[in-house]
Design a protein around this motif. Structure first.
Motif, PDB file in Angstrom:
ATOM      1  N   PRO A 373      33.451  44.328  47.971  1.00 19.87           N
ATOM      2  CA  PRO A 373      32.130  44.204  47.361  1.00 19.87           C
ATOM      3  C   PRO A 373      32.134  44.686  45.910  1.00 19.87           C
ATOM      4  CG  PRO A 373      32.172  46.010  48.955  1.00 19.87           C
ATOM      5  CD  PRO A 373      33.439  45.242  49.125  1.00 19.87           C
ATOM      6  N   ALA A 374      31.324  44.030  45.065  1.00 11.24           N
ATOM      7  CA  ALA A 374      31.286  44.347  43.639  1.00 11.24           C
ATOM      8  C   ALA A 374      30.897  45.795  43.392  1.00 11.24           C
ATOM      9  CB  ALA A 374      30.305  43.414  42.931  1.00 11.24           C
ATOM     10  N   GLY A 375      31.500  46.374  42.359  1.00 12.61           N
ATOM     11  CA  GLY A 375      31.199  47.761  42.014  1.00 12.61           C
ATOM     12  C   GLY A 375      32.338  48.378  41.229  1.00 12.61           C
ATOM     13  N   GLY A 376      32.136  49.614  40.789  1.00 14.66           N
ATOM     14  CA  GLY A 376      33.147  50.299  40.004  1.00 14.66           C
ATOM     15  C   GLY A 376      34.434  50.525  40.766  1.00 14.66           C
ATOM     16  N   ALA A 377      34.324  50.854  42.055  1.00 13.01           N
ATOM     17  CA  ALA A 377      35.516  51.095  42.867  1.00 13.01           C
ATOM     18  C   ALA A 377      36.345  49.819  42.996  1.00 13.01           C
ATOM     19  CB  ALA A 377      35.115  51.614  44.245  1.00 13.01           C
ATOM     20  N   ARG A 378      35.667  48.688  43.204  1.00  9.95           N
ATOM     21  CA  ARG A 378      36.372  47.409  43.307  1.00  9.95           C
ATOM     22  C   ARG A 378      37.106  47.094  42.012  1.00  9.95           C
ATOM     23  NH1 ARG A 378      35.517  42.174  41.535  1.00  9.95           N
ATOM     24  NH2 ARG A 378      36.130  40.470  42.953  1.00  9.95           N
ATOM     25  N   ASP A 379      36.473  47.337  40.866  1.00 10.85           N
ATOM     26  CA  ASP A 379      37.104  47.035  39.581  1.00 10.85           C
ATOM     27  C   ASP A 379      38.403  47.818  39.399  1.00 10.85           C
ATOM     28  OD1 ASP A 379      34.995  45.371  39.049  1.00 10.85           O
ATOM     29  OD2 ASP A 379      33.906  46.808  37.805  1.00 10.85           O
ATOM     30  N   ILE A 380      38.389  49.092  39.804  1.00 10.39           N
ATOM     31  CA  ILE A 380      39.604  49.904  39.687  1.00 10.39           C
ATOM     32  C   ILE A 380      40.695  49.382  40.624  1.00 10.39           C
ATOM     33  CG2 ILE A 380      40.585  52.205  40.088  1.00 10.39           C
ATOM     34  CD1 ILE A 380      37.923  53.392  39.205  1.00 10.39           C
ATOM     35  N   VAL A 381      40.309  49.089  41.870  1.00 13.95           N
ATOM     36  CA  VAL A 381      41.282  48.595  42.855  1.00 13.95           C
ATOM     37  C   VAL A 381      41.880  47.268  42.396  1.00 13.95           C
ATOM     38  CG1 VAL A 381      41.540  47.691  45.203  1.00 13.95           C
ATOM     39  CG2 VAL A 381      40.271  49.816  44.817  1.00 13.95           C
ATOM     40  N   VAL A 382      41.055  46.353  41.906  1.00 14.35           N
ATOM     41  CA  VAL A 382      41.542  45.044  41.451  1.00 14.35           C
ATOM     42  C   VAL A 382      42.505  45.208  40.272  1.00 14.35           C
ATOM     43  CG1 VAL A 382      40.865  42.874  40.349  1.00 14.35           C
ATOM     44  CG2 VAL A 382      39.565  43.733  42.307  1.00 14.35           C
ATOM     45  N   SER A 383      42.162  46.059  39.311  1.00 15.06           N
ATOM     46  CA  SER A 383      43.021  46.267  38.142  1.00 15.06           C
ATOM     47  C   SER A 383      44.376  46.838  38.539  1.00 15.06           C
ATOM     48  CB  SER A 383      42.327  47.204  37.144  1.00 15.06           C
ATOM     49  OG  SER A 383      41.118  46.663  36.687  1.00 15.06           O
ATOM     50  N   LEU A 384      44.368  47.854  39.410  1.00 11.55           N
ATOM     51  CA  LEU A 384      45.628  48.454  39.861  1.00 11.55           C
ATOM     52  C   LEU A 384      46.456  47.446  40.654  1.00 11.55           C
ATOM     53  CD1 LEU A 384      44.370  52.002  40.994  1.00 11.55           C
ATOM     54  CD2 LEU A 384      45.541  51.396  38.868  1.00 11.55           C
ATOM     55  N   THR A 385      45.771  46.646  41.472  1.00  7.28           N
ATOM     56  CA  THR A 385      46.476  45.637  42.264  1.00  7.28           C
ATOM     57  C   THR A 385      47.179  44.630  41.361  1.00  7.28           C
ATOM     58  OG1 THR A 385      44.863  45.843  44.065  1.00  7.28           O
ATOM     59  CG2 THR A 385      46.212  43.855  44.030  1.00  7.28           C
ATOM     60  N   TYR A 386      46.487  44.162  40.330  1.00  7.40           N
ATOM     61  CA  TYR A 386      47.088  43.191  39.417  1.00  7.40           C
ATOM     62  C   TYR A 386      48.322  43.759  38.723  1.00  7.40           C
ATOM     63  CZ  TYR A 386      44.476  38.881  39.329  1.00  7.40           C
ATOM     64  OH  TYR A 386      43.979  37.651  39.648  1.00  7.40           O
ATOM     65  N   MET A 387      48.251  44.995  38.295  1.00  9.35           N
ATOM     66  CA  MET A 387      49.398  45.578  37.592  1.00  9.35           C
ATOM     67  C   MET A 387      50.610  45.692  38.520  1.00  9.35           C
ATOM     68  SD  MET A 387      47.842  48.369  34.890  1.00  9.35           S
ATOM     69  CE  MET A 387      46.407  48.922  35.793  1.00  9.35           C
ATOM     70  N   VAL A 388      50.379  46.098  39.764  1.00 12.50           N
ATOM     71  CA  VAL A 388      51.484  46.203  40.721  1.00 12.50           C
ATOM     72  C   VAL A 388      52.068  44.825  41.022  1.00 12.50           C
ATOM     73  CG1 VAL A 388      52.115  46.832  43.085  1.00 12.50           C
ATOM     74  CG2 VAL A 388      50.618  48.340  41.755  1.00 12.50           C
ATOM     75  N   VAL A 389      51.207  43.828  41.246  1.00 10.81           N
ATOM     76  CA  VAL A 389      51.671  42.478  41.592  1.00 10.81           C
ATOM     77  C   VAL A 389      52.445  41.853  40.429  1.00 10.81           C
ATOM     78  CG1 VAL A 389      50.884  40.114  42.058  1.00 10.81           C
ATOM     79  CG2 VAL A 389      49.914  42.036  43.339  1.00 10.81           C
ATOM     80  N   ILE A 390      51.936  42.001  39.219  1.00  9.02           N
ATOM     81  CA  ILE A 390      52.625  41.426  38.053  1.00  9.02           C
ATOM     82  C   ILE A 390      53.997  42.075  37.864  1.00  9.02           C
ATOM     83  CG2 ILE A 390      52.568  41.276  35.531  1.00  9.02           C
ATOM     84  CD1 ILE A 390      49.508  40.889  35.817  1.00  9.02           C
ATOM     85  N   PHE A 391      54.058  43.400  37.968  1.00  8.56           N
ATOM     86  CA  PHE A 391      55.348  44.086  37.876  1.00  8.56           C
ATOM     87  C   PHE A 391      56.277  43.616  38.991  1.00  8.56           C
ATOM     88  CE2 PHE A 391      58.221  47.417  39.289  1.00  8.56           C
ATOM     89  CZ  PHE A 391      58.842  47.797  38.100  1.00  8.56           C
ATOM     90  N   SER A 392      55.729  43.519  40.191  1.00 11.63           N
ATOM     91  CA  SER A 392      56.533  43.164  41.351  1.00 11.63           C
ATOM     92  C   SER A 392      57.182  41.795  41.189  1.00 11.63           C
ATOM     93  CB  SER A 392      55.640  43.182  42.606  1.00 11.63           C
ATOM     94  OG  SER A 392      56.356  42.748  43.734  1.00 11.63           O
ATOM     95  N   ILE A 393      56.388  40.810  40.824  1.00  7.83           N
ATOM     96  CA  ILE A 393      56.913  39.447  40.754  1.00  7.83           C
ATOM     97  C   ILE A 393      57.797  39.240  39.523  1.00  7.83           C
ATOM     98  CG2 ILE A 393      56.281  37.010  40.538  1.00  7.83           C
ATOM     99  CD1 ILE A 393      53.812  37.625  42.215  1.00  7.83           C
ATOM    100  N   LEU A 394      57.338  39.716  38.372  1.00  5.76           N
ATOM    101  CA  LEU A 394      58.108  39.466  37.153  1.00  5.76           C
ATOM    102  C   LEU A 394      59.344  40.349  37.046  1.00  5.76           C
ATOM    103  CD1 LEU A 394      55.376  38.898  34.404  1.00  5.76           C
ATOM    104  CD2 LEU A 394      56.647  37.203  35.743  1.00  5.76           C
ATOM    105  N   ILE A 395      59.202  41.642  37.257  1.00 13.99           N
ATOM    106  CA  ILE A 395      60.335  42.561  37.069  1.00 13.99           C
ATOM    107  C   ILE A 395      61.236  42.589  38.304  1.00 13.99           C
ATOM    108  CG2 ILE A 395      61.037  44.897  36.481  1.00 13.99           C
ATOM    109  CD1 ILE A 395      59.503  43.354  34.274  1.00 13.99           C
ATOM    110  N   GLN A 396      60.651  42.876  39.473  1.00 16.56           N
ATOM    111  CA  GLN A 396      61.473  42.929  40.689  1.00 16.56           C
ATOM    112  C   GLN A 396      62.001  41.546  41.045  1.00 16.56           C
ATOM    113  OE1 GLN A 396      58.237  45.783  42.582  1.00 16.56           O
ATOM    114  NE2 GLN A 396      59.933  45.532  44.012  1.00 16.56           N
ATOM    115  N   GLY A 397      61.128  40.529  40.943  1.00 17.84           N
ATOM    116  CA  GLY A 397      61.553  39.180  41.303  1.00 17.84           C
ATOM    117  C   GLY A 397      62.674  38.659  40.433  1.00 17.84           C
ATOM    118  N   MET A 398      62.629  38.960  39.139  1.00 21.83           N
ATOM    119  CA  MET A 398      63.665  38.473  38.224  1.00 21.83           C
ATOM    120  C   MET A 398      64.976  39.230  38.360  1.00 21.83           C
ATOM    121  SD  MET A 398      61.489  37.702  34.739  1.00 21.83           S
ATOM    122  CE  MET A 398      62.955  37.256  33.819  1.00 21.83           C
ATOM    123  N   SER A 399      64.926  40.435  38.920  1.00 20.53           N
ATOM    124  CA  SER A 399      66.150  41.252  38.984  1.00 20.53           C
ATOM    125  C   SER A 399      66.736  41.365  40.389  1.00 20.53           C
ATOM    126  CB  SER A 399      65.857  42.656  38.451  1.00 20.53           C
ATOM    127  OG  SER A 399      64.798  43.263  39.164  1.00 20.53           O
TER     128      SER A 399
END
Length: 414
Positions: A373-399
């Motif tokens: 549900p929309a809110g400040g907590a969701r915004d933090i969770v979504v931002s942290l999730t994106y950073m982990v996923v991007i690192f995971s796929i680009l850095i871990q996936g490429m190596s």
């Protein structure tokens, strides 16, 4: 809706062409990397006062409900396509390894990441309730089969390692969705669930999903066995997936687990006893195309969705710390047990490093985060999730390919 689909499929086709023609990265990594690069470029141009392209991309991305698209549309097809090519006889020989990693490992990782995030954020200016920290732990703990399976194949991992990590990835997302639903329900009710209530939900969702998948898979097998016409048999598999996932949602059981079970039954019993050689060839070709096309669209969407995230310096610092936390959790819940048990896991030496670094996060984590549900907590969770996923796929996936070649001897190919 047709216009939106046409736009995103066209974008995906162009990026896939550019990756194949000029970049040469694995398809999932390549299209997401290019999409992410374009998004970052648009964000930079927007900061310099050139708003047109950024506004266009933002309006396009906002026109689609990523969570709804993945969880209610693409996921069923992708999970079935992934399970279709898993050899059940080989998977059965690693059943306790896969079960322990998918169930015990995912649950332990949820708690470790959840409480770890809560402690980390207490050292920053960001505030996130413990319940939402546990929600983040549940949605980020499962490895994404969509990301893992394609990348591991191109990495040349030994069959035993590929089998265990693919099996874990196919099942742990179902466990994660159950844990996620349990914690979200707790937040909504304002009360902590009892051990009995939690066990009942786990049994209903996970057990119900497996039973429903077995029933639909066996029915599909009987129908496939009674005819020999690849056009109708492909249609039967498609109906089993779409109809089965819709039925699972109405029955409130785990659709992802049902899809995995249906895929295992059709891919093994169906392939061995119910399909002619011609049918098997066409079924495999159909589902391989579905898998490749949806996979490419999914990772392009992940790359483009980043324009909706509001990053701050404190969020970026927290994100870097959370990336380290998720890697540590993967090491403690997967790498250490495999290294400690050694021969009992029946994997080549050095496999614990591959399974630790190869624990890629992907679209399922993003979709679950966006469903909050929309809110400040969701915004933090979504931002942290994106950073982990991007690192995971680009850095871990490429190596991961270089990790496989470096830590597992060439002779260990069993």
């Amino acid at each position: 809706m047709l216009d939106i689909v046409a736009v995103f499929v066209s974008i995906t086709a162009v990026l896939a062409f550019l990756n194949r023609r000029y970049v040469g990265l694995p398809p999932a990594i390549g299209v997401m990397g290019i999409a992410l690069g374009l998004s970052v470029l648009n964000m930079a141009l927007d900061a310099m006062g050139f708003h047109a392209l950024h506004t266009l991309e933002q309006s396009l991305v906002e026109s689609i409900d990523f969570s709804e698209l993945l969880m209610q549309g693409m996921l069923s097809l992708l999970l079935f396509a992934g399970a279709l090519h898993v050899d059940l006889s080989q998977l059965r020989s690693y059943r306790w390894q896969v079960a322990s990693l998918a169930l015990v490992g995912t649950t332990a990782s949820t708690l470790l990441i959840g409480y770890g995030l809560w402690l980390l954020l207490s050292l920053t200016s960001l505030e996130l309730p413990l319940a939402y920290c546990l929600v983040f732990g549940a949605l980020i703990s499962p490895t994404d089969p969509i990301a893992v399976m394609g990348i591991l194949k191109s990495a040349g991992a030994p069959k035993s390692v590929e089998l265990v990590i693919a099996g874990e990835s196919l099942f742990n997302d179902g466990v994660s969705v159950v844990l996620f639903s349990l914690i979200v329900a707790m937040i909504a009710s304002g009360e902590a669930p009892s051990a009995l209530g939690a066990s009942k939900l786990l049994l209903t969702e996970a057990g119900g999903g497996v039973l429903l998948g077995a029933a639909i898979g066996y029915l599909a097998y009987l129908m496939l066995k009674s005819i020999d016409s690849y056009q109708e048999e492909i249609l039967i598999t498609l109906a089993a997936v779409l109809g089965g996932y819709a039925l699972a949602n109405h029955l409130h059981v785990s659709g992802p687990l049902a899809m995995v079970v249906i895929g295992l039954i059709v891919g093994n019993q169906g392939r061995s006893y119910a399909m002619s050689e011609q049918t098997e060839k066409h079924v495999d070709m159909f589902w391989e195309l579905i898998d490749e096309i949806l996979n490419a669209v999914l990772f392009v969407l992940i790359g483009l969705e980043v324009v909706l995230i509001q990053f701050s310096n404190s969020l970026i610092v927290a994100g870097l710390a959370v990336i380290a936390l998720t890697l540590l959790s993967r090491l403690l819940t997967v790498g250490v047990p495999i290294a400690a048990l050694g021969r009992r896991f029946r994997l080549p030496s050095g496999s614990w490093r591959v399974l630790t670094w190869g624990g890629l996060r992907g679209g399922i984590s993003v979709a679950l985060a966006l469903s909050l549900p929309a809110g400040g907590a969701r915004d933090i969770v979504v931002s942290l999730t994106y950073m982990v996923v991007i690192f995971s796929i680009l850095i871990q996936g490429m190596s991961i390919a270089s990790v496989v070649k470096r830590v597992i001897p060439c002779a260990d190919t069993q």
